[in-house]
Structures are given as C-alpha cells and as structure tokens.
Design an enzyme around this catalytic site. Structure first.
Site, mmCIF file in Angstrom:
data_model
loop_
_atom_site.group_PDB
_atom_site.id
_atom_site.type_symbol
_atom_site.label_atom_id
_atom_site.label_comp_id
_atom_site.label_asym_id
_atom_site.label_seq_id
_atom_site.Cartn_x
_atom_site.Cartn_y
_atom_site.Cartn_z
ATOM 1 N N CYS A 68 0.835 -1.205 0.000
ATOM 2 C CA CYS A 68 0.000 0.000 0.000
ATOM 3 C C CYS A 68 0.872 1.259 0.000
ATOM 4 O O CYS A 68 1.530 1.564 0.990
ATOM 5 C CB CYS A 68 -0.932 -0.071 1.215
ATOM 6 S SG CYS A 68 -1.617 1.495 1.768
ATOM 7 N N CYS A 71 0.206 3.924 2.608
ATOM 8 C CA CYS A 71 0.632 3.431 3.931
ATOM 9 C C CYS A 71 2.113 3.718 4.139
ATOM 10 O O CYS A 71 2.523 4.203 5.196
ATOM 11 C CB CYS A 71 0.409 1.923 4.057
ATOM 12 S SG CYS A 71 -1.324 1.420 3.984
#
Ligand code: ZN
Length: 147
Positions: A68, A71
C-alpha cells in the site's frame, strides 16, 4: 491518582503504572522493555487484543500493508507523531498482510486506517494517509483530559 494499565508491546504482559510515573520511562516488569517508548511498535493481533482489553492509555493502531503506497508514505509521519505524543498515547502498527485476521475483526475496508483503543473499546478511527499534525490532533482528542 489512579494507576494506569499498560500492556507491554514487546511481551504482551499487562503492567500497572502510577499516573505520575508515566513520563519517567516505566519498564515492563516481565521483560524490561520500556512501556512508553516514543516510537511505533510493530505488533501482532494477539498483543493488540490484550492491549485493547486492558490499556487505559490510548493506543493508536495503524493498520497497513507493504503493498500500500499511501501506507508507506504515512509511516514516517506516524513515527513523528509517536515521538510527540509520548507518554500520553502509544502508537503501534499491524501489518494486515501478515495478520490476515485483522481486516475482518476490525471491519477494515481500506488502508491505511488508524484506530484508537482505550479502556477496553474502540474509541475512534481515522481513515486515509495523514500528516503527523493530523495524527496528533486525532490522538489528542482522547488524551488531553487525561494527560
Ligand atoms: Zn514486556
């Protein structure tokens, strides 16, 4: 003043810490790790469940995964927030790719997702990648009155 209950994020033992000692680098009675260290701890869902049940200090958990992008972008911001918030809140991260049970258990529909736990329950959540200042503000909504 009442004692706080703080789960060691290294060995998952529940410790009692007097409120006045929170800022005095309290250590885990079992493994000796510092309980209020100003950094993000990488934890598993078992440790999280224990902290979630017991802790009276806010625990902000970043649910993330290595694939991600947002993230990974938020990670340094989260670290920054951890330094500023100690010892009034603790920050931890759960890798949802490794701990696959997290998504269902916490009803996670997208990551990154911040969830704040305290006193045996989920208190608040904040979805999406955020700068350190927003992470701090999010946590402080639940720490100020107890700081
Ligand atoms: Zn410990």
């Amino acid at each position: 003043m009442a004692d706080h209950r703080v789960t060691c994020l290294s060995c998952a033992s529940v410790n009692r810490v007097p409120a006045t000692k929170l800022g005095a680098h309290p250590k885990c009675g079992t493994c000796g790790a510092r309980l209020m260290e100003p950094r993000v701890h990488d934890i598993d869902t078992e440790t999280l469940r224990k902290a979630e049940r017991n802790d009276t200090i806010p625990l902000v958990v970043d649910f993330w995964a290595p694939w991600c992008g947002p993230c990974r972008m938020m990670a340094p911001e989260f670290e920054k927030a951890a330094r500023v918030l100690a010892p009034h809140a603790r920050l931890a991260k759960v890798n949802t790719q490794v701990h696959g049970d997290a998504s269902q258990r916490y009803g996670i529909r997208g990551i990154p997702l911040l969830v704040l736990f305290r006193d045996g329950q989920e208190v608040d959540r904040l979805p999406g990648a955020r700068p350190a200042t927003e992470i701090e503000a999010f946590a402080r909504r639940h720490t100020a009155e107890r700081a």
